[in-house]
Scaffold this motif. Structure first.
Motif, PDB file in Angstrom:
ATOM      1  N   PRO A 119       0.844  -1.192   0.000  1.00 57.75           N
ATOM      2  CA  PRO A 119       0.000   0.000   0.000  1.00 57.75           C
ATOM      3  C   PRO A 119       0.888   1.255   0.000  1.00 57.75           C
ATOM      4  N   PRO A 120       0.379   2.373  -0.515  1.00 54.32           N
ATOM      5  CA  PRO A 120       1.210   3.577  -0.549  1.00 54.32           C
ATOM      6  C   PRO A 120       1.439   4.118   0.864  1.00 54.32           C
ATOM      7  N   SER A 121       2.501   4.907   1.020  1.00 52.68           N
ATOM      8  CA  SER A 121       2.715   5.574   2.307  1.00 52.68           C
ATOM      9  C   SER A 121       2.586   7.074   2.077  1.00 52.68           C
ATOM     10  N   ASP A 122       2.287   7.807   3.138  1.00 53.62           N
ATOM     11  CA  ASP A 122       2.172   9.254   2.995  1.00 53.62           C
ATOM     12  C   ASP A 122       3.557   9.870   2.888  1.00 53.62           C
ATOM     13  N   TYR A 123       3.690  10.784   1.977  1.00 55.59           N
ATOM     14  CA  TYR A 123       4.942  11.533   1.855  1.00 55.59           C
ATOM     15  C   TYR A 123       5.100  12.394   3.104  1.00 55.59           C
ATOM     16  N   ALA A 124       6.268  12.302   3.758  1.00 52.84           N
ATOM     17  CA  ALA A 124       6.424  13.018   5.027  1.00 52.84           C
ATOM     18  C   ALA A 124       7.516  14.081   4.959  1.00 52.84           C
ATOM     19  N   GLY A 125       7.901  14.464   3.764  1.00 52.43           N
ATOM     20  CA  GLY A 125       8.963  15.466   3.641  1.00 52.43           C
ATOM     21  C   GLY A 125       8.411  16.865   3.480  1.00 52.43           C
ATOM     22  N   GLN A 126       9.308  17.805   3.250  1.00 52.88           N
ATOM     23  CA  GLN A 126       8.915  19.186   2.993  1.00 52.88           C
ATOM     24  C   GLN A 126       8.487  19.312   1.539  1.00 52.88           C
ATOM     25  N   ARG A 127       7.899  20.484   1.220  1.00 55.55           N
ATOM     26  CA  ARG A 127       7.376  20.623  -0.134  1.00 55.55           C
ATOM     27  C   ARG A 127       8.245  21.501  -1.029  1.00 55.55           C
ATOM     28  N   GLN A 128       9.540  21.517  -0.784  1.00 50.72           N
ATOM     29  CA  GLN A 128      10.436  22.202  -1.702  1.00 50.72           C
ATOM     30  C   GLN A 128      11.085  21.160  -2.604  1.00 50.72           C
ATOM     31  N   SER A 129      11.487  21.630  -3.775  1.00 51.25           N
ATOM     32  CA  SER A 129      12.087  20.749  -4.766  1.00 51.25           C
ATOM     33  C   SER A 129      13.226  19.894  -4.175  1.00 51.25           C
ATOM     34  N   ASP A 130      14.169  20.551  -3.487  1.00 53.35           N
ATOM     35  CA  ASP A 130      15.313  19.827  -2.898  1.00 53.35           C
ATOM     36  C   ASP A 130      14.863  18.719  -1.965  1.00 53.35           C
ATOM     37  N   SER A 131      13.888  19.052  -1.118  1.00 53.64           N
ATOM     38  CA  SER A 131      13.435  18.082  -0.133  1.00 53.64           C
ATOM     39  C   SER A 131      12.762  16.901  -0.820  1.00 53.64           C
ATOM     40  N   ILE A 132      11.998  17.201  -1.855  1.00 53.61           N
ATOM     41  CA  ILE A 132      11.319  16.127  -2.580  1.00 53.61           C
ATOM     42  C   ILE A 132      12.361  15.189  -3.190  1.00 53.61           C
ATOM     43  N   ILE A 133      13.375  15.791  -3.808  1.00 53.23           N
ATOM     44  CA  ILE A 133      14.423  14.974  -4.439  1.00 53.23           C
ATOM     45  C   ILE A 133      15.127  14.112  -3.391  1.00 53.23           C
ATOM     46  N   ASN A 134      15.568  14.754  -2.298  1.00 50.91           N
ATOM     47  CA  ASN A 134      16.266  14.010  -1.235  1.00 50.91           C
ATOM     48  C   ASN A 134      15.443  12.849  -0.727  1.00 50.91           C
ATOM     49  N   TYR A 135      14.202  13.156  -0.462  1.00 55.26           N
ATOM     50  CA  TYR A 135      13.298  12.166   0.126  1.00 55.26           C
ATOM     51  C   TYR A 135      13.157  10.960  -0.789  1.00 55.26           C
ATOM     52  N   MET A 136      12.940  11.234  -2.062  1.00 57.13           N
ATOM     53  CA  MET A 136      12.706  10.134  -2.992  1.00 57.13           C
ATOM     54  C   MET A 136      13.990   9.356  -3.275  1.00 57.13           C
ATOM     55  N   VAL A 137      15.101  10.063  -3.403  1.00 52.48           N
ATOM     56  CA  VAL A 137      16.355   9.365  -3.678  1.00 52.48           C
ATOM     57  C   VAL A 137      16.707   8.442  -2.513  1.00 52.48           C
ATOM     58  N   LYS A 138      16.454   8.937  -1.301  1.00 51.77           N
ATOM     59  CA  LYS A 138      16.776   8.111  -0.132  1.00 51.77           C
ATOM     60  C   LYS A 138      16.004   6.799  -0.126  1.00 51.77           C
ATOM     61  N   LEU A 139      14.791   6.841  -0.658  1.00 49.68           N
ATOM     62  CA  LEU A 139      13.991   5.610  -0.687  1.00 49.68           C
ATOM     63  C   LEU A 139      14.662   4.526  -1.520  1.00 49.68           C
ATOM     64  N   THR A 140      15.460   4.966  -2.498  1.00 53.46           N
ATOM     65  CA  THR A 140      16.091   3.992  -3.385  1.00 53.46           C
ATOM     66  C   THR A 140      17.404   3.471  -2.803  1.00 53.46           C
ATOM     67  N   LEU A 141      17.880   4.122  -1.771  1.00 49.13           N
ATOM     68  CA  LEU A 141      19.173   3.729  -1.192  1.00 49.13           C
ATOM     69  C   LEU A 141      18.961   2.810   0.002  1.00 49.13           C
ATOM     70  N   PRO A 142      20.012   2.057   0.379  1.00 44.49           N
ATOM     71  CA  PRO A 142      19.888   1.298   1.627  1.00 44.49           C
ATOM     72  C   PRO A 142      19.699   2.262   2.797  1.00 44.49           C
ATOM     73  N   ALA A 143      19.033   1.827   3.857  1.00 42.41           N
ATOM     74  CA  ALA A 143      18.763   2.706   4.997  1.00 42.41           C
ATOM     75  C   ALA A 143      20.054   3.190   5.641  1.00 42.41           C
ATOM     76  N   VAL A 144      21.079   2.376   5.590  1.00 42.21           N
ATOM     77  CA  VAL A 144      22.368   2.749   6.196  1.00 42.21           C
ATOM     78  C   VAL A 144      23.441   2.769   5.109  1.00 42.21           C
ATOM     79  N   GLN A 145      24.120   3.919   5.008  1.00 38.74           N
ATOM     80  CA  GLN A 145      25.228   4.005   4.056  1.00 38.74           C
ATOM     81  C   GLN A 145      26.488   3.474   4.715  1.00 38.74           C
ATOM     82  N   VAL A 146      27.231   2.638   3.992  1.00 36.23           N
ATOM     83  CA  VAL A 146      28.488   2.117   4.539  1.00 36.23           C
ATOM     84  C   VAL A 146      29.625   2.988   4.027  1.00 36.23           C
ATOM     85  N   PHE A 147      30.353   3.611   4.956  1.00 36.76           N
ATOM     86  CA  PHE A 147      31.474   4.476   4.568  1.00 36.76           C
ATOM     87  C   PHE A 147      32.799   3.732   4.763  1.00 36.76           C
ATOM     88  N   ASP A 148      33.441   3.369   3.641  1.00 37.86           N
ATOM     89  CA  ASP A 148      34.747   2.694   3.719  1.00 37.86           C
ATOM     90  C   ASP A 148      35.875   3.684   3.540  1.00 37.86           C
TER      91      ASP A 148
END
Ligand code: NAG
Ligand code: NAG
Length: 530
Positions: A119-148
């Protein structure tokens, strides 16, 4: 308590939004990357695209017009960088059924679809372009970034768009339960923070002092890395709450800013909130070093925030202060008490420091908003005011109080029944009282709507909230059953039957009006009505 949070958040949101509604359209231009979806195309589109942010809107709606250009700009940028992510619009004036299917109750509503299975989830970010981009891109990434790579990590820390919560794992630490907990928390809070993990020797040396245990560090956007907060509590193991609480407190900037977008996160932290109201950017900058110093000292005990009085100055009234700036006031959210620095003399740093110290030591008196104590009580209904509230509810009698607002319709309908009720107890050890909650602060009661009826038993035990029918008989029975003096006013009536009948006839709807004391007309959300 909650009522005022909601009302204030609404005011702040409303001001922010109204101030900047753009003249541009709600509907994305033909040549934009925003996909226009209809009843006919919707299902297939969701099935064939892994990440879709869908905007349900109406062309006439003001908030939609404001969002429109931001939404289109985010779509145009994502089509270049992350073609997997699609932004779509559904015009609810054309596709009513589709909007009804998703239970759309306000415009715009933004929902995130990840394929058709979930089922869809409610968008919980801000309504500026940057925030929308960040929010959506993060969904495609793993929840935790591994920094080597040290360089990548350092660069990330320098250019944060939101707080970074970093797990620093010394090599060879075997404790997997805390690592699992960290990943779970990251999954839960990924929308608001960046989560990372590293075993980089430089970071291990700096933060994981014991070298046997993982460390947790929060780097805040816009602040120096030296100001990062390091977790000092006990092992998080399977206790995710420990980490969540740490993030809740430490992710806030030392000297943050109150706006419609941040207010909720400050109130949910539930530690006192110290406000500096300023009129100009220069004034804020001048206060910055000093307030940050204080904030460092009281980290985790008090949150310090600035508030732009040129926009939100009227919030001073909610804090029982005059609209004269700059001002400094501490709101103890838990007890809903307000402590302000005397506004008759100019504000200076020493005064602020001493004031905060006294506040911590419990040596300040709150400013209680109150009508004057009436000289005479001229009705059987006791006219209660803030300054007298605690004294009256602890007077050794059963005290039944109605908390109301002058504009509330349900309160007006209750008024005549309530007067009759008060008449019943004349000369008895029961006080039937009412208090205008918009003019008086009260402690020890949680008022979420109007009217709220509460019984304070004579023996001093916990107050009891009355939830039953608002009829004479039901209220009188409640006072008999729940009061500690067990006074029965109804049996004394000669014509008991008649009383019962009137009572039944006058039973009113039990609906309670929302307690939006400060702004009954403010929108609850940044939505237009349907
Ligand atoms: C931590 O947990 C994640 C998710 O379960 C796993 O992928 C990762 O390998 C674990 N890391 C360590 C060092 O155990
Ligand atoms: C009762 O007193 C209040 C002031 O305490 C006044 O406003 C009100 O009009 C009075 N009501 C009556 C019925 O005299």
């Amino acid at each position: 308590m909650q009522f005022s949070i909601k009302a204030v958040a609404a005011i702040l949101a409303a001001i922010t939004n109204i101030a900047s509604v753009s003249a541009e359209g709600a509907t994305a231009p033909e040549d934009s990357a925003v996909v226009k979806l209809t009843e006919a195309t919707f299902k297939d589109f969701i099935a064939n695209n892994p990440y879709v942010l869908a905007e349900f809107f109406a062309p006439w709606c003001g908030h939609c017009k404001k969002l429109g250009p931001e939404f289109a700009s985010a779509a145009d940028s994502l089509v270049e960088t992350n073609p997997d992510i699609k932004l779509a619009q559904i015009d609810c004036t054309e596709d009513r059924d589709l909007c009804a299917q998703f239970d759309i109750r306000g415009y715009p509503t933004l929902k995130v679809f990840k394929g058709e299975a979930a089922p869809p989830s409610d968008y919980a970010g801000q309504r500026q372009s940057d925030s929308i981009i960040n929010y959506m891109v993060k969904l495609t990434l793993p929840a935790v970034q591994v920094f080597d790579d040290t360089a990548v990590l350092e660069k990330t820390v320098e250019a944060l768009a939101e707080p970074l919560v970093l797990q620093v794992l010394p090599e060879g630490v075997e404790k997997s339960s805390s690592n699992e907990t960290f990943y779970q928390v990251a999954d839960k809070l990924r929308e608001s923070f960046t989560f990372g993990t590293t075993s980089d020797p430089k970071y291990v040396a700096e933060y994981a002092k014991s070298a046997k245990k993982p460390a947790y560090v929060i780097f805040r956007n816009g602040e120096d890395a030296e100001d990062a907060s390091v977790y000092k509590g006990k092992d998080i193991d399977e206790e995710s709450e420990l980490l969540i609480d740490f993030i809740d407190v430490e992710s806030k900037p030392l000297f943050g800013e109150i706006t419609g977008a941040t207010y909720q996160s400050y109130t949910s932290a539930n530690i006192p909130l110290a406000y500096y109201f300023y009129s100009t950017a220069e004034e804020r900058d001048a206060a910055d070093p000093f307030i940050k110093k204080l904030a460092r000292k009281y980290r985790g005990e008090i949150n310090f925030v600035g508030l732009d009085a040129s926009q939100f100055g009227m919030h001073a009234q909610n804090l029982n202060m005059k609209e004269e700036f700059p001002l400094f006031v501490v709101h103890d959210l838990e007890g809903n008490k307000k402590y302000g620095i005397d506004q008759s003399t100019p504000l200076d740093n020493n005064a602020i420091a001493q004031f905060v110290q006294k506040f911590k030591a419990g040596k300040l008196e709150p400013i209680v908003k109150s009508e004057p104590i009436p000289e005479v009580q001229n009705s059987t209904v006791y006219h209660l005011v803030g300054a007298e509230h605690e004294k009256v509810v602890k007077s050794g009698k059963d005290v039944f109080v109605k908390y109301y607002a002058p504009w509330c319709g349900h309160c007006k309908r209750l008024a005549p029944i309530y007067e009759e009720l008060a008449d019943l107890y004349e000369g008895k050890d029961v006080v039937i009282a009412e208090i205008d909650h918009t003019l008086n602060d009260v402690e020890s009661v949680d008022i979420k709507g109007y009217p709220t009826l509460v019984l304070f038993p004579a023996d001093g035990s916990e107050p009891i909230y009355y939830e039953d029918a608002r009829s004479l008989e039901a209220m009188a029975n409640f006072i008999k059953e729940s009061g500690s003096l067990k006074i029965d006013a109804l049996v004394d009536e000669e014509d008991e039957e008649e009383v019962k009948e009137t009572a039944a006839a006058e039973t009113i709807s039990e609906t309670t009006e929302k307690a939006e004391t400060t702004a009954p007309a403010a929108e609850a959300d940044a939505h237009d009505e349907l």
